[in-house]
Every structure is written in C-alpha cells, then in structure tokens.
Scaffold this motif. Structure first.
Motif, PDB file in Angstrom:
ATOM      1  N   LEU A 229     -40.650  46.660  23.130  1.00 44.98           N
ATOM      2  CA  LEU A 229     -40.651  47.110  24.516  1.00 44.98           C
ATOM      3  C   LEU A 229     -41.766  46.371  25.239  1.00 44.98           C
ATOM      4  N   ARG A 230     -41.408  45.711  26.318  1.00 43.22           N
ATOM      5  CA  ARG A 230     -42.411  45.012  27.132  1.00 43.22           C
ATOM      6  C   ARG A 230     -42.822  45.953  28.253  1.00 43.22           C
ATOM      7  N   ILE A 231     -44.117  46.284  28.273  1.00 35.81           N
ATOM      8  CA  ILE A 231     -44.614  47.303  29.195  1.00 35.81           C
ATOM      9  C   ILE A 231     -45.756  46.729  30.033  1.00 35.81           C
ATOM     10  N   ALA A 240     -52.989  51.275  26.706  1.00 41.94           N
ATOM     11  CA  ALA A 240     -53.127  51.123  25.256  1.00 41.94           C
ATOM     12  C   ALA A 240     -53.639  52.413  24.620  1.00 41.94           C
ATOM     13  N   THR A 241     -54.558  53.085  25.315  1.00 42.67           N
ATOM     14  CA  THR A 241     -55.096  54.352  24.805  1.00 42.67           C
ATOM     15  C   THR A 241     -54.000  55.415  24.724  1.00 42.67           C
ATOM     16  N   VAL A 242     -53.142  55.454  25.741  1.00 40.44           N
ATOM     17  CA  VAL A 242     -52.037  56.425  25.756  1.00 40.44           C
ATOM     18  C   VAL A 242     -51.077  56.172  24.598  1.00 40.44           C
ATOM     19  N   LEU A 243     -50.729  54.902  24.365  1.00 39.27           N
ATOM     20  CA  LEU A 243     -49.818  54.577  23.255  1.00 39.27           C
ATOM     21  C   LEU A 243     -50.405  55.049  21.928  1.00 39.27           C
ATOM     22  N   GLU A 244     -51.700  54.812  21.762  1.00 42.50           N
ATOM     23  CA  GLU A 244     -52.345  55.131  20.484  1.00 42.50           C
ATOM     24  C   GLU A 244     -52.513  56.639  20.294  1.00 42.50           C
ATOM     25  N   LYS A 245     -52.923  57.343  21.356  1.00 44.76           N
ATOM     26  CA  LYS A 245     -53.224  58.766  21.203  1.00 44.76           C
ATOM     27  C   LYS A 245     -52.008  59.661  21.432  1.00 44.76           C
ATOM     28  N   GLU A 246     -51.242  59.395  22.490  1.00 47.45           N
ATOM     29  CA  GLU A 246     -50.117  60.262  22.832  1.00 47.45           C
ATOM     30  C   GLU A 246     -48.896  60.003  21.947  1.00 47.45           C
ATOM     31  N   LEU A 247     -48.682  58.723  21.600  1.00 45.35           N
ATOM     32  CA  LEU A 247     -47.497  58.367  20.801  1.00 45.35           C
ATOM     33  C   LEU A 247     -47.843  58.110  19.333  1.00 45.35           C
ATOM     34  N   SER A 248     -49.112  58.219  18.986  1.00 48.91           N
ATOM     35  CA  SER A 248     -49.574  58.053  17.595  1.00 48.91           C
ATOM     36  C   SER A 248     -49.093  56.746  16.972  1.00 48.91           C
ATOM     37  N   GLU A 253     -49.198  45.304  20.771  1.00 46.57           N
ATOM     38  CA  GLU A 253     -50.156  44.255  21.114  1.00 46.57           C
ATOM     39  C   GLU A 253     -50.400  44.291  22.612  1.00 46.57           C
ATOM     40  N   VAL A 254     -51.628  43.985  23.029  1.00 42.55           N
ATOM     41  CA  VAL A 254     -51.938  43.806  24.451  1.00 42.55           C
ATOM     42  C   VAL A 254     -52.126  42.314  24.686  1.00 42.55           C
ATOM     43  N   TYR A 263     -43.739  47.771  19.414  1.00 42.48           N
ATOM     44  CA  TYR A 263     -42.719  47.408  18.436  1.00 42.48           C
ATOM     45  C   TYR A 263     -41.952  48.599  17.854  1.00 42.48           C
ATOM     46  N   ASN A 264     -42.360  49.815  18.198  1.00 40.42           N
ATOM     47  CA  ASN A 264     -41.531  50.960  17.809  1.00 40.42           C
ATOM     48  C   ASN A 264     -41.125  51.726  19.065  1.00 40.42           C
ATOM     49  N   TYR A 265     -40.480  52.860  18.912  1.00 37.61           N
ATOM     50  CA  TYR A 265     -39.912  53.614  20.038  1.00 37.61           C
ATOM     51  C   TYR A 265     -38.843  52.815  20.791  1.00 37.61           C
TER      52      TYR A 265
END
Length: 307
Positions: A229-231, A240-248, A253-254, A263-265
């Motif tokens: 997914l290109r975001i 990046a913090t949201v991906l790591e904390k909210e989506l575990s 990559e940034v 690469y997931n979801y």
C-alpha cells in the motif's frame, strides 16, 4: 582464489557504427545462478560468445576464474560448458554416439563420463533412438549433456527454454537447480522472459541495447516488485507512528519523499485509512502498488529508452 567466476570491465563490442555491447561491467560470483535478461538483440548472445571465446571484444577486459591474461583465458574457457544458440547435434546418431563424438573432440579420457552424463540429464534409456527423432525437450537435454560432458565448473546457457513446452521448462529448471545445489555448478542463463528466470536465478543482470542497466539479487528484485500500500499523509513521521502503534506492524518503509510503503493489510485498506484519519492525519494518497516482474522490466527498459 577469486570469489568471481566472471567479471568484465568496460567490455565493448562494436560492429561498424553499432554497439552490440557498450561498456559492460558484469560480475558473477561462484555458486550463483545468474539470469541474464534482455530483449532479442539486446546483446546477450554476444556477451556469452565473448565469455566462451567464440568472439572477441573490441575493447575492455574480461576475467575468468580470477585471471585476465589471454594465455590463461584460453585455458579457463576449457572449464566452461556452454550451449550457445542451438546445440550441435548429429541427427542420425543416438544420444550415446553424440556424446562419444564430443568426448573424442574434447580429448576426455575414458567412456564412463558418457553414461554418467546421460543418466544425469535423464537420457540413459534412449537406446538406439536417433537424435532426429527426439522431442525438442530431449534435444535440449542432449545439448546440455554435451555441455556437461567435461564436468565443467561454469555452465553457460543461451535461451535454453526456447520452444519448450511447460513440462520441458519445468524439467530443465529442476535439473539446473540440482546441478547448482549438488555439484556447486555456477550457471549463467540468458533469456528474454523474466518470469521464467524468476523461479531459478539467484541474481540478475538486465541488458538493453548493449548496455547493462542493472544487476541485483533475487531478494532485491522481489523487494522491488513486492505488493504494498502506497500511503502519503500530511505528517509522515506521525503516520509511521500510527502504523506501528495502532496497526501493530513494522512491515513498512518510509521513503525519502515521505511516502510510506506498507507491505501488509493489503486486503484491509479500510482499517489502515481509519487508523490514520482517527489520529488526525490527512490522507493525500492511498493505493495498492507493486510491479509484476514483467512490468518492472518494461519500466526499466522504457526508462533507458528516454535517457
């Protein structure tokens, strides 16, 4: 001993005003299966012919097994088995007789190598059947047997699957992997079909109009073609913090421009979108991306056309 089986430095082959090869710097390590890919006429066969001593460069240098001297190269080329273009078969001879002729031509002592090689490529039980009555797949395997007869350290195959049916391609792939794994054979295979080599090669060189555009490992190629997914959001660091904390997840990559590759979801875009917006981020772009192997090659070649 050099870790490289083959290296070239600014290797160039020119025919009148046209370059078949233009400053090629290729490196092939011992133990690799190197997929050499390019369109028909890109310069693949010219490169292989120079490596095997069937043609000579206009300029630049070639190194085999760590040596560059012309005297040594002639000896080193005897350590190479090759099929360049079509295998040289005697149509009215059996598989055994074909190998016997080539054994005598190459001065290989003893006949045990014939039986061993025929068994290796699956042609031991062809008996008195003449080569002209072989299927295309059998002819390719007989050509491979000729290349393997002298127990080479380095195998060069030029478009070995041309004309083969899917089963023949699979059989050849299995055999090459077996030779690489069990005998430690280094292999260089040219092809214009990237998807075919993807199931076989451990590294790649991509050539276009005589220029080597890129060399990369199979892992690097997979990463470049990996679905994601290109975001793009208004605050990349927060994103990046949201991906790591909210989506575990840490499987992202940034990029330098702030774009994130997740690469997931891949099948749950809504959850990703919701997590970002719920944390006050503005989504500027969100799409699923990733090249097929063919589209990656096309983009690379297309980019080279406009340089």
């Amino acid at each position: 001993m050099s870790e490289y089986i083959l290296q070239t430095k600014n290797l160039t082959k020119k025919y009148k005003h046209d370059f078949a090869l233009n400053n090629i710097n290729l490196t092939l390590k011992k133990g690799e299966i190197y997929g050499f890919i390019g369109q028909n006429g890109a310069g693949k066969s010219t490169m292989l012919r120079i490596a095997t001593g069937l043609a000579f460069a206009s300029s630049g240098s070639i190194e085999l097994f760590g040596n560059t001297s012309k005297k040594y190269l002639t000896q080193a080329q005897k350590r190479i088995g090759a099929i360049i273009e079509n295998p040289a078969l005697f149509p009215n001879m059996t598989a055994y007789e074909n190998l016997e002729v080539h054994r005598l031509q190459k001065g290989i002592p003893g006949k045990d190598c014939i039986k061993n090689t025929l068994e290796l490529v699956g042609l031991l039980n062809t008996g008195k059947k003449k080569a002209k009555n072989f299927s295309l797949g059998m002819k390719q395997r007989l050509g491979l047997a000729i290349a393997l007869l002298s127990d080479p350290e380095f195998l060069i195959l030029d478009e070995p699957t041309n004309g083969l049916d899917p089963m023949g391609i699979v059989e050849l792939r299995v055999l090459i992997k077996k030779l690489n794994r069990e005998k430690g054979l280094t292999v260089l295979i040219s092809s214009h079909i990237l998807s075919e080599l993807h199931q076989l090669a451990t590294s790649y060189g991509i050539i276009h109009k005589g220029k080597l555009l890129e060399q990369l490992t199979s892992k690097e190629l997979d990463e470049k073609c990996r679905q994601h997914l290109r975001i793009k959001v208004d605050q990349p660091t927060m994103g990046a913090t949201v991906l790591e904390k909210e989506l575990s997840t840490t499987d992202f990559e940034v990029m330098q421009d702030g774009t994130m590759k997740l690469y997931n979801y891949l099948d749950d875009v809504r959850t990703v979108s919701r997590a970002l917006t719920n944390n006050g981020l503005v989504i500027e772009h969100l799409s699923q991306n990733g090249d097929s192997l063919e589209s990656y090659f096309s983009k690379l070649v297309g980019g080279a056309e406009h340089e």
